[in-house]
Design a protein around this motif. Structure first.
Motif, PDB file in Angstrom:
ATOM      1  N   MET A 101       0.660  -1.518   0.013  1.00 46.40           N
ATOM      2  CA  MET A 101      -0.079   0.044  -0.252  1.00 46.40           C
ATOM      3  C   MET A 101       0.592   1.280   0.076  1.00 46.40           C
ATOM      4  SD  MET A 101      -3.351   0.831   2.552  1.00 46.40           S
ATOM      5  CE  MET A 101      -4.162  -0.693   2.449  1.00 46.40           C
ATOM      6  N   THR A 102       2.252   0.907   1.014  1.00 44.44           N
ATOM      7  CA  THR A 102       3.247   2.263   0.649  1.00 44.44           C
ATOM      8  C   THR A 102       3.570   2.543  -0.951  1.00 44.44           C
ATOM      9  OG1 THR A 102       3.023   1.941   3.058  1.00 44.44           O
ATOM     10  CG2 THR A 102       4.556   3.447   2.063  1.00 44.44           C
ATOM     11  N   ALA A 103       4.098   1.167  -1.378  1.00 47.42           N
ATOM     12  CA  ALA A 103       4.557   1.658  -2.743  1.00 47.42           C
ATOM     13  C   ALA A 103       3.567   2.565  -3.932  1.00 47.42           C
ATOM     14  CB  ALA A 103       4.964   0.252  -3.268  1.00 47.42           C
ATOM     15  N   ILE A 104       2.445   1.848  -4.162  1.00 46.55           N
ATOM     16  CA  ILE A 104       0.990   2.430  -4.293  1.00 46.55           C
ATOM     17  C   ILE A 104       0.943   3.709  -4.067  1.00 46.55           C
ATOM     18  CG2 ILE A 104      -1.433   1.980  -5.179  1.00 46.55           C
ATOM     19  CD1 ILE A 104      -0.703  -1.085  -4.654  1.00 46.55           C
ATOM     20  N   THR A 105       0.649   4.303  -2.732  1.00 45.52           N
ATOM     21  CA  THR A 105       0.550   5.207  -2.622  1.00 45.52           C
ATOM     22  C   THR A 105       1.942   6.592  -2.988  1.00 45.52           C
ATOM     23  OG1 THR A 105      -0.654   4.455  -1.005  1.00 45.52           O
ATOM     24  CG2 THR A 105       0.141   6.952  -0.641  1.00 45.52           C
ATOM     25  N   SER A 106       3.458   6.241  -3.224  1.00 44.82           N
ATOM     26  CA  SER A 106       4.374   6.267  -3.089  1.00 44.82           C
ATOM     27  C   SER A 106       4.077   6.839  -4.722  1.00 44.82           C
ATOM     28  CB  SER A 106       5.969   6.189  -2.584  1.00 44.82           C
ATOM     29  OG  SER A 106       5.795   5.097  -3.510  1.00 44.82           O
ATOM     30  N   ARG A 107       3.598   5.995  -5.592  1.00 45.49           N
ATOM     31  CA  ARG A 107       4.068   6.319  -6.964  1.00 45.49           C
ATOM     32  C   ARG A 107       2.421   7.422  -7.272  1.00 45.49           C
ATOM     33  NH1 ARG A 107       3.305   0.310  -8.515  1.00 45.49           N
ATOM     34  NH2 ARG A 107       3.419  -0.085  -6.624  1.00 45.49           N
ATOM     35  N   SER A 108       1.502   7.441  -6.589  1.00 42.18           N
ATOM     36  CA  SER A 108       0.774   8.358  -7.121  1.00 42.18           C
ATOM     37  C   SER A 108       0.557   9.900  -6.214  1.00 42.18           C
ATOM     38  CB  SER A 108      -0.878   7.906  -7.105  1.00 42.18           C
ATOM     39  OG  SER A 108      -0.664   7.782  -5.424  1.00 42.18           O
ATOM     40  N   THR A 109       1.602  10.237  -5.483  1.00 43.86           N
ATOM     41  CA  THR A 109       2.161  11.308  -4.488  1.00 43.86           C
ATOM     42  C   THR A 109       2.925  12.188  -5.683  1.00 43.86           C
ATOM     43  OG1 THR A 109       2.769  10.115  -3.094  1.00 43.86           O
ATOM     44  CG2 THR A 109       0.234  10.488  -3.093  1.00 43.86           C
ATOM     45  N   THR A 156       4.627  14.732  -2.654  1.00 44.45           N
ATOM     46  CA  THR A 156       4.970  14.729  -1.658  1.00 44.45           C
ATOM     47  C   THR A 156       4.567  13.941  -0.624  1.00 44.45           C
ATOM     48  OG1 THR A 156       3.091  16.820  -1.277  1.00 44.45           O
ATOM     49  CG2 THR A 156       4.625  17.010  -2.618  1.00 44.45           C
ATOM     50  N   THR A 157       5.698  14.111   0.252  1.00 42.81           N
ATOM     51  CA  THR A 157       5.296  13.297   1.113  1.00 42.81           C
ATOM     52  C   THR A 157       4.626  13.954   1.961  1.00 42.81           C
ATOM     53  OG1 THR A 157       6.608  15.087   3.218  1.00 42.81           O
ATOM     54  CG2 THR A 157       8.041  13.348   1.475  1.00 42.81           C
ATOM     55  N   SER A 158       3.392  15.335   2.228  1.00 43.23           N
ATOM     56  CA  SER A 158       2.267  15.711   2.924  1.00 43.23           C
ATOM     57  C   SER A 158       1.037  15.348   1.717  1.00 43.23           C
ATOM     58  CB  SER A 158       2.054  16.671   2.940  1.00 43.23           C
ATOM     59  OG  SER A 158       2.310  17.398   1.746  1.00 43.23           O
ATOM     60  N   ASP A 159       1.107  14.990   0.732  1.00 43.94           N
ATOM     61  CA  ASP A 159       0.179  14.140   0.218  1.00 43.94           C
ATOM     62  C   ASP A 159       0.632  12.399   0.327  1.00 43.94           C
ATOM     63  OD1 ASP A 159      -0.347  16.474  -1.205  1.00 43.94           O
ATOM     64  OD2 ASP A 159       0.673  16.324  -2.928  1.00 43.94           O
ATOM     65  N   MET A 160       1.723  12.074   0.051  1.00 45.78           N
ATOM     66  CA  MET A 160       1.261  10.808   0.427  1.00 45.78           C
ATOM     67  C   MET A 160       0.680  10.460   1.996  1.00 45.78           C
ATOM     68  SD  MET A 160       4.392   8.670   0.543  1.00 45.78           S
ATOM     69  CE  MET A 160       4.482   6.103   0.658  1.00 45.78           C
ATOM     70  N   ALA A 161       1.096  11.089   2.838  1.00 46.46           N
ATOM     71  CA  ALA A 161       0.262  10.536   4.489  1.00 46.46           C
ATOM     72  C   ALA A 161      -0.471  11.458   4.225  1.00 46.46           C
ATOM     73  CB  ALA A 161       0.914  11.923   4.813  1.00 46.46           C
ATOM     74  N   ARG A 162      -1.044  12.008   3.465  1.00 49.61           N
ATOM     75  CA  ARG A 162      -2.969  12.180   3.442  1.00 49.61           C
ATOM     76  C   ARG A 162      -3.473  10.785   2.588  1.00 49.61           C
ATOM     77  NH1 ARG A 162      -5.602  13.925  -0.771  1.00 49.61           N
ATOM     78  NH2 ARG A 162      -3.140  15.577  -1.092  1.00 49.61           N
ATOM     79  N   GLU A 163      -3.042  10.704   1.668  1.00 45.26           N
ATOM     80  CA  GLU A 163      -3.318   9.595   0.840  1.00 45.26           C
ATOM     81  C   GLU A 163      -3.450   8.012   1.572  1.00 45.26           C
ATOM     82  OE1 GLU A 163      -4.944   9.489  -2.174  1.00 45.26           O
ATOM     83  OE2 GLU A 163      -5.403  11.379  -2.673  1.00 45.26           O
ATOM     84  N   LEU A 164      -2.078   7.889   2.333  1.00 40.12           N
ATOM     85  CA  LEU A 164      -1.923   6.887   2.443  1.00 40.12           C
ATOM     86  C   LEU A 164      -3.160   6.483   3.765  1.00 40.12           C
ATOM     87  CD1 LEU A 164      -0.675   4.694   2.946  1.00 40.12           C
ATOM     88  CD2 LEU A 164       1.781   5.537   4.164  1.00 40.12           C
ATOM     89  N   THR A 165      -2.875   7.825   4.794  1.00 36.39           N
ATOM     90  CA  THR A 165      -3.901   7.723   5.837  1.00 36.39           C
ATOM     91  C   THR A 165      -5.283   7.395   5.809  1.00 36.39           C
ATOM     92  OG1 THR A 165      -2.762   8.961   7.525  1.00 36.39           O
ATOM     93  CG2 THR A 165      -4.923   8.796   7.787  1.00 36.39           C
ATOM     94  N   GLN A 166      -6.041   8.456   4.076  1.00 34.30           N
ATOM     95  CA  GLN A 166      -7.247   7.807   3.991  1.00 34.30           C
ATOM     96  C   GLN A 166      -7.537   6.483   3.206  1.00 34.30           C
ATOM     97  OE1 GLN A 166      -7.739  10.666   1.120  1.00 34.30           O
ATOM     98  NE2 GLN A 166      -8.353  12.200   1.621  1.00 34.30           N
ATOM     99  N   ARG A 167      -6.160   5.619   2.675  1.00 33.93           N
ATOM    100  CA  ARG A 167      -6.289   4.581   2.306  1.00 33.93           C
ATOM    101  C   ARG A 167      -6.254   3.053   3.577  1.00 33.93           C
ATOM    102  NH1 ARG A 167      -2.752   3.514  -3.116  1.00 33.93           N
ATOM    103  NH2 ARG A 167      -3.512   5.883  -4.355  1.00 33.93           N
ATOM    104  N   LEU A 168      -5.535   3.647   4.512  1.00 30.54           N
ATOM    105  CA  LEU A 168      -5.825   2.552   5.681  1.00 30.54           C
ATOM    106  C   LEU A 168      -6.973   3.173   5.766  1.00 30.54           C
ATOM    107  CD1 LEU A 168      -2.169   3.403   7.133  1.00 30.54           C
ATOM    108  CD2 LEU A 168      -2.568   1.270   5.998  1.00 30.54           C
ATOM    109  N   THR A 169      -7.707   4.026   6.625  1.00 30.43           N
ATOM    110  CA  THR A 169      -8.883   4.794   7.295  1.00 30.43           C
ATOM    111  C   THR A 169     -10.571   3.619   6.083  1.00 30.43           C
ATOM    112  OG1 THR A 169      -8.163   6.263   8.287  1.00 30.43           O
ATOM    113  CG2 THR A 169     -10.669   6.125   7.286  1.00 30.43           C
TER     114      THR A 169
END
Length: 59
Positions: free
Chosen positions: A1-9, A11-24
């Motif tokens: 999930m981290t790898a997928i999110t890192s490819r679609s963002t 900045t680190t803040s975008d990645m943190a937001r997207e990863l939080t949404q996916r985990l939620t």
């Protein structure tokens, strides 16, 4: 999930937001299918769960 999110963002803040949404979302999906503690009978069928990832996706 981290790898997928890192490819679609970008900045680190975008990645943190997207990863939080996916985990939620994953946690919410898990809540829908896990058994209720102390329940002895089978859980009722919920029917089809539809998730739309695209803005204009039609079912």
């Amino acid at each position: 999930m981290t790898a997928i999110t890192s490819r679609s963002t970008t900045t680190t803040s975008d990645m943190a937001r997207e990863l939080t949404q996916r985990l939620t979302a994953l946690g919410r999906a898990h809540d829908l299918v896990r058994p209720v503690p102390g329940q002895t009978e089978a859980a009722p069928r919920c029917g089809r769960i539809r998730v739309s990832c695209a803005k204009n996706e039609r079912w």
